[in-house]
Design a protein around this motif. Structure first.
Motif, PDB file in Angstrom:
ATOM      1  N   THR A 141     -12.690 -44.394  58.318  1.00 16.05           N
ATOM      2  CA  THR A 141     -14.079 -44.042  58.047  1.00 16.05           C
ATOM      3  C   THR A 141     -14.227 -43.654  56.576  1.00 16.05           C
ATOM      4  OG1 THR A 141     -13.778 -41.713  58.507  1.00 16.05           O
ATOM      5  CG2 THR A 141     -14.413 -43.117  60.367  1.00 16.05           C
ATOM      6  N   ASP A 181     -15.285 -40.904  55.558  1.00 20.95           N
ATOM      7  CA  ASP A 181     -14.768 -39.533  55.401  1.00 20.95           C
ATOM      8  C   ASP A 181     -13.261 -39.545  55.155  1.00 20.95           C
ATOM      9  OD1 ASP A 181     -17.251 -38.187  55.903  1.00 20.95           O
ATOM     10  OD2 ASP A 181     -17.032 -38.808  57.986  1.00 20.95           O
ATOM     11  N   ASP A 182     -12.572 -40.455  55.891  1.00 21.28           N
ATOM     12  CA  ASP A 182     -11.126 -40.593  55.708  1.00 21.28           C
ATOM     13  C   ASP A 182     -10.814 -40.917  54.263  1.00 21.28           C
ATOM     14  OD1 ASP A 182      -9.844 -40.153  58.137  1.00 21.28           O
ATOM     15  OD2 ASP A 182     -10.491 -42.091  58.919  1.00 21.28           O
ATOM     16  N   ASP A 210     -11.848 -38.015  51.812  1.00 22.39           N
ATOM     17  CA  ASP A 210     -10.969 -36.853  51.979  1.00 22.39           C
ATOM     18  C   ASP A 210      -9.560 -37.107  51.467  1.00 22.39           C
ATOM     19  OD1 ASP A 210     -12.563 -34.844  52.800  1.00 22.39           O
ATOM     20  OD2 ASP A 210     -12.132 -35.030  54.946  1.00 22.39           O
ATOM     21  N   THR A 259      -8.804 -34.052  49.036  1.00 20.68           N
ATOM     22  CA  THR A 259      -7.879 -32.998  49.450  1.00 20.68           C
ATOM     23  C   THR A 259      -6.437 -33.375  49.091  1.00 20.68           C
ATOM     24  OG1 THR A 259      -7.746 -33.916  51.671  1.00 20.68           O
ATOM     25  CG2 THR A 259      -9.367 -32.198  51.327  1.00 20.68           C
ATOM     26  N   ARG A 280      -3.028 -33.607  46.992  1.00 24.94           N
ATOM     27  CA  ARG A 280      -2.313 -32.588  46.244  1.00 24.94           C
ATOM     28  C   ARG A 280      -2.606 -32.662  44.736  1.00 24.94           C
ATOM     29  NH1 ARG A 280       2.277 -29.601  48.300  1.00 24.94           N
ATOM     30  NH2 ARG A 280       1.799 -30.619  50.253  1.00 24.94           N
ATOM     31  N   ARG A 340     -14.929 -27.967  51.173  1.00 24.15           N
ATOM     32  CA  ARG A 340     -13.631 -28.485  50.691  1.00 24.15           C
ATOM     33  C   ARG A 340     -13.073 -27.586  49.591  1.00 24.15           C
ATOM     34  NH1 ARG A 340     -16.311 -32.201  53.881  1.00 24.15           N
ATOM     35  NH2 ARG A 340     -14.853 -33.685  54.747  1.00 24.15           N
ATOM     36  N   PHE A 346     -11.610 -24.750  51.180  1.00 22.52           N
ATOM     37  CA  PHE A 346     -10.372 -25.215  51.824  1.00 22.52           C
ATOM     38  C   PHE A 346      -9.226 -25.237  50.810  1.00 22.52           C
ATOM     39  CE2 PHE A 346      -7.820 -29.155  52.549  1.00 22.52           C
ATOM     40  CZ  PHE A 346      -7.235 -28.849  53.763  1.00 22.52           C
ATOM     41  N   LEU A 347      -9.509 -25.772  49.608  1.00 29.70           N
ATOM     42  CA  LEU A 347      -8.462 -25.891  48.586  1.00 29.70           C
ATOM     43  C   LEU A 347      -8.004 -24.528  48.064  1.00 29.70           C
ATOM     44  CD1 LEU A 347      -9.901 -28.888  46.546  1.00 29.70           C
ATOM     45  CD2 LEU A 347      -7.897 -28.925  48.030  1.00 29.70           C
ATOM     46  N   LEU A 370     -15.346 -28.888  58.142  1.00 29.43           N
ATOM     47  CA  LEU A 370     -15.437 -29.683  56.926  1.00 29.43           C
ATOM     48  C   LEU A 370     -16.428 -30.797  57.237  1.00 29.43           C
ATOM     49  CD1 LEU A 370     -11.608 -29.856  56.141  1.00 29.43           C
ATOM     50  CD2 LEU A 370     -13.290 -28.401  55.032  1.00 29.43           C
ATOM     51  N   ALA A 402      -3.046 -31.002  54.727  1.00 28.63           N
ATOM     52  CA  ALA A 402      -3.026 -29.577  54.410  1.00 28.63           C
ATOM     53  C   ALA A 402      -3.512 -29.418  52.976  1.00 28.63           C
ATOM     54  CB  ALA A 402      -1.614 -29.022  54.555  1.00 28.63           C
ATOM     55  N   ALA A 403      -4.014 -28.242  52.648  1.00 28.56           N
ATOM     56  CA  ALA A 403      -4.444 -27.966  51.281  1.00 28.56           C
ATOM     57  C   ALA A 403      -3.227 -28.007  50.359  1.00 28.56           C
ATOM     58  CB  ALA A 403      -5.129 -26.610  51.218  1.00 28.56           C
ATOM     59  N   PRO A 404      -3.436 -28.224  49.053  1.00 28.24           N
ATOM     60  CA  PRO A 404      -2.292 -28.361  48.134  1.00 28.24           C
ATOM     61  C   PRO A 404      -1.296 -27.198  48.210  1.00 28.24           C
ATOM     62  CG  PRO A 404      -4.313 -28.958  47.014  1.00 28.24           C
ATOM     63  CD  PRO A 404      -4.711 -28.457  48.365  1.00 28.24           C
ATOM     64  N   PRO A 431      -4.919 -23.950  54.158  1.00 25.03           N
ATOM     65  CA  PRO A 431      -5.005 -24.235  55.591  1.00 25.03           C
ATOM     66  C   PRO A 431      -4.770 -25.715  55.910  1.00 25.03           C
ATOM     67  CG  PRO A 431      -7.199 -23.908  54.648  1.00 25.03           C
ATOM     68  CD  PRO A 431      -6.218 -23.720  53.547  1.00 25.03           C
ATOM     69  N   GLU A 488      -6.122 -29.352  57.713  1.00 24.13           N
ATOM     70  CA  GLU A 488      -7.334 -30.098  58.023  1.00 24.13           C
ATOM     71  C   GLU A 488      -7.090 -30.870  59.308  1.00 24.13           C
ATOM     72  OE1 GLU A 488      -8.607 -32.808  54.950  1.00 24.13           O
ATOM     73  OE2 GLU A 488     -10.355 -33.473  56.089  1.00 24.13           O
ATOM     74  N   ARG A 494     -14.272 -32.853  61.507  1.00 26.36           N
ATOM     75  CA  ARG A 494     -13.163 -32.232  60.788  1.00 26.36           C
ATOM     76  C   ARG A 494     -13.291 -30.728  60.724  1.00 26.36           C
ATOM     77  NH1 ARG A 494     -11.085 -36.618  57.075  1.00 26.36           N
ATOM     78  NH2 ARG A 494     -11.229 -38.216  58.664  1.00 26.36           N
ATOM     79  N   LEU A 495     -12.156 -30.096  60.833  1.00 27.44           N
ATOM     80  CA  LEU A 495     -12.128 -28.655  60.950  1.00 27.44           C
ATOM     81  C   LEU A 495     -10.941 -28.158  60.156  1.00 27.44           C
ATOM     82  CD1 LEU A 495     -13.447 -26.440  62.721  1.00 27.44           C
ATOM     83  CD2 LEU A 495     -11.668 -26.862  64.375  1.00 27.44           C
ATOM     84  N   SER A 496     -11.109 -27.002  59.523  1.00 25.63           N
ATOM     85  CA  SER A 496      -9.996 -26.443  58.783  1.00 25.63           C
ATOM     86  C   SER A 496      -9.615 -25.106  59.408  1.00 25.63           C
ATOM     87  CB  SER A 496     -10.434 -26.270  57.325  1.00 25.63           C
ATOM     88  OG  SER A 496      -9.731 -25.241  56.735  1.00 25.63           O
TER      89      SER A 496
END
Lengths: 694, 94
Positions: free
Chosen positions: A228, A230-231, A234, A238, A240, A329, A332-333, A453, B44-46, B50, B52, B59-61
């Protein structure tokens, strides 16, 4: 304001309609499409949860649309969610239960959205489901059979695309026509069939989701999509390396715009306010009234409006990032970084913004749903070194910190190291404060950090602008009026009691003092400084500046400066510095201006080359009353900077803390604690500095 | 017992149960992490936390510490498509 060709409303009382939905479902977009700009924005009684109501007319009927805070279930976990639930059940003081419920259901995420919907339908009020984001669902290969869904849920389901206004009129028709729902088919039996050994909360979730799985079976058709949108997004966002880089660039853009982009706008506002002050001042006769209007009211209003560019720019970014799905996001990071001090990733942007100014930073804490994290973020924000502290740092570093290399590295200069240390000091103290607070005042069970997210989508211009307008207006109408009132009070404190004779006597003694010091002074530089100061007293401007300085020193503020001298002595300060610290309370950025007035320079623009140099010369020449001992030494300059790095000498920040927390306890506590910290920091700095430097 | 925390990135696991009964476990259940559902660990976050997740098509974290409370059945194989996961579910009580 009205949605459809409606005409005048009839006289019957407006129909109240509650707009309920999960966060990130396009709820605000739907609110705007139905009701336009909210007609009433305020707080629910007793809580700091925002109440937003928009009135519109459809088919001759007035409708009050109440935008409830986004919630995931009717078992509330936060004050926001509790308000939504209480209002629906008619348990909110002074607010009867609504006549209708419109549940916003996101077509891309039907299963989870139906969890809240199934709970709300059971309340039994006439209910309509607005099925949003059908376009985003289609992009993801998801198709929802709305008539069949409607049949299974027992209430009307209206597909809408709010930004394009598709289905809005049909939704309004459905609101008027809505009847109490049938009990959803099979829900009660499915709930009753769950293993009774489970906890009540687990039974509720297991049963409802089991029922939802049956409901969506055959209603939702998914075209298999290998990867998708989103895939794909993301995978980068997200990632590294790329994700971190993108994040750094985004945050740089956010920060640059509030730190530098806002600066010319703020200068423009200041210049405009000065012009207004000049024009109005010219119309009024010289005297207390003119001073009140010009220095109190107009200057006070200017000090409110000057924050608008930073607030507007920050909320522009927040709305943009939230609108496309990046805000969560970003949280999240950054979460891992803030977990250590008991916060979550959601505090990152508010705290980062506070390096430009604590006021937009504190307001940005509105994006944190968790009340404990939000309050903690608000309390830590003023510890970040804001741009208003920079002029103090620059002046003190430039004038009193020797420009020598550190550790033998030629490009690493001591003033730069001191400046960086001041920024680090704020962060370290904030981290320690967070650790202490989460172990004392804010102790409690771990807070859930279960963050959705949301799917990526294009931000909508209208929603972004509405967020900016909302934030700016809430600042001007809420905090702004209080800041203005406070500025007038502080003006009075720095202008009264007026005693012309005492001012003249003070100026005369100043002159005598300078003469006495000039006699027998050997140092050529000091002689030059002293004679320059003496000569200035003979020019009309110099005399006027001296009078203003004397008046300020003899005002209530000045008197309190003398009064607190024993308190600031251990910091290496004389009473003039104490005075300047107190007088900078209306806004930190005025501290240099205040120093200028106190040291008889009149209004200096310390930011300018000329004004800065004049102020530095005056400060270098300053001595303790009745002695030749210099006031400003390196330890004193460091102690001043540490004090300003940690203190809460900013009335506007405290007013905004009050507005955002809804209680005077927090600004008072914050002021007390930060002043104590600042004093302690300055004390240690001065004493240690004196000890080490001799 | 395997927990969601130990599931490799890119793999899918079926939830067995959620331990504890505090606001966090309640929220996990409400967000759709219920016994029998399939959860895919997207990344996962860098800084490692958390995580993902993908569950019920969104999507959920969640933090690793919270993922440890989600007991899962040993991996049902990598990247199970959703339609397949639905047919694997036990029959629902009616």
């Amino acid at each position: 304001m009205n949605v459809t060709a409606a005409g005048a409303a009839d006289a019957s009382p407006p129909l109240t309609v509650a707009l309920l939905g999960n966060p990130n479902t396009g709820k605000s977009s739907l609110f705007t499409a139905l009701a336009g700009i909210p007609t009433r924005v305020g707080n629910y009684p007793g809580v700091t949860v925002e109440e937003k109501v928009g009135r519109f007319v459809h088919a001759g009927r007035s409708i009050d649309l109440i935008d409830l805070p986004g919630t995931y279930s009717l078992a509330p976990k936060s004050p926001d969610e509790k308000v939504a639930v209480d209002l629906l059940r008619g348990r909110l003081a002074g607010m009867p239960a609504p006549d209708r419920i419109v549940i916003v259901v996101d077509a891309t995420n039907l299963e989870r959205n139906l969890y809240l919907a199934s709970q709300a339908i059971e309340i039994g009020l006439p209910t309509i489901i607005a099925l949003t984001l059908g376009d985003a669902a289609a992009d993801r290969g998801i198709e929802v059979d709305a008539p069949e869904l409607s049949r299974r849920l027992g209430c009307e389901v209206v597909p809408v695309v709010a930004p394009r206004r598709q289905g809005i009129a049909r939704l309004a028709d459905a609101i008027l026509a809505a009847l109490p729902p049938r009990q959803p088919e099979g829900l009660a039996t499915t709930l009753a069939a769950v293993d009774p050994a489970q906890s009540p909360a687990a039974r509720e979730a297991i049963g409802r989701y089991a029922w939802i799985e049956q409901v969506v079976e055959g209603v939702v058709r998914r075209r298999p999509v290998v990867r998708t949108i989103d895939d794909r997004i993301d995978a980068v966002v997200t990632h590294r390396v790329w994700g971190t880089l993108l994040f750094a660039l985004t945050m740089l853009a956010v920060f640059t715009s509030i730190f530098w982009l806002a600066a010319p706008l703020m200068e423009g506002i200041s210049a405009g306010v000065d012009t207004v002050a000049e024009v109005v001042g010219g119309l009024l006769p010289e005297g207390a009234l003119r001073s009140l209007i010009v220095d109190g009211v107009i200057a006070g209003a200017g000090s409110v409006v000057v924050f608008v560019p930073q607030i507007a720019l920050l909320f522009f970014w927040i709305a943009l990032l939230e609108g496309c799905g990046y805000l969560s996001r970003a949280a999240f990071l950054m979460d891992r970084l803030l977990v250590g001090v008991g916060l979550s990733g959601k505090s990152f942007i508010p705290l980062l913004s506070s390096f430009a100014c604590a006021i937009p930073g504190i307001m940005a804490a509105r994006t944190i749903e968790n009340p404990r994290d939000r309050l903690l973020t608000i309390l830590l924000a003023p510890l970040m070194s804001c741009s208003a502290r920079l002029p103090v740092y620059f002046l003190m570093c430039g004038a009193f910190v020797p420009n020598v290399p550190v550790a033998g590295i030629p490009w690493l200069r001591l003033p730069a190291v001191v400046l960086a240390s001041l920024y680090a000091l704020g962060v370290v103290v904030a981290a320690l404060a967070a650790l202490v607070l989460t172990r004392t005042v804010f102790r409690g069970p771990p807070q859930p950090f279960v963050m959705e997210l949301p799917g990526w989508r294009w931000p909508q211009v209208r929603i972004v602008l509405e967020r900016v307008r909302e934030a700016t207006w809430s600042f001007l109408s809420g905090a702004g009026t209080t800041i203005l009132a406070m500025s007038v009070v502080l003006w009075a404190l720095s202008h009264y009691p007026r005693n012309e004779a005492a001012v003249e006597a003070e100026v005369a003694s100043e002159r005598a003092n300078l003469r006495a010091r000039l006699d027998g002074e050997a140092d050529a530089a000091t002689v030059a400084d002293l004679s320059a100061a003496l000569d200035a007293l003979d020019t009309p401007e110099g005399l006027d500046a001296a009078r203003r300085g004397a008046a300020q020193r003899l005002s209530f503020l000045g008197i309190s400066g003398r009064f607190i001298e024993p308190v600031v002595r251990p910091l290496g300060w004389d009473w003039r510095l104490g005075c300047a610290a107190i007088a900078s309370f209306p806004a930190r950025e005025v501290v240099l201006g205040t120093l200028g007035v106190i040291y008889n320079l009149g209004d200096v623009d310390a930011g300018s080359e000329e004004g800065g140099t004049a102020l530095v010369r005056r400060l270098r020449a300053a001595t303790w009353d009745g002695s030749r001992r210099k006031v400003f030494t390196l330890p004193v300059a460091l102690s001043i900077m540490v004090f300003f790095a940690l203190c809460a000498q900013c009335a506007s920040t405290l007013v905004v803390i009050w507005r955002e927390t809804g209680s005077w306890v927090w600004p008072v506590a914050s002021f007390t604690a930060m002043t104590a910290l600042a004093w302690l920091g300055a004390f240690v700095t001065y004493q240690l500095g004196t000890f080490l430097l001799g | 017992m395997t927990s969601l925390r130990e599931i490799a990135i890119g793999s899918t696991a079926e939830v067995e149960l959620i331990t504890g009964s505090d606001p966090t476990s309640e929220r996990l259940l409400e967000m759709g992490i219920t016994p029998g559902v399939h959860v895919r660990v997207i990344g996962a976050a860098p800084l490692g936390c958390p995580l993902e997740l993908e569950v019920r098509g969104y999507r959920l974290s969640i933090r690793r510490s919270d993922a440890a409370r989600v007991a899962v059945f040993p991996s049902a194989g990598p990247r199970l498509p959703r339609s397949a996961s639905a047919s694997l579910r036990r029959p629902l009580p009616r």
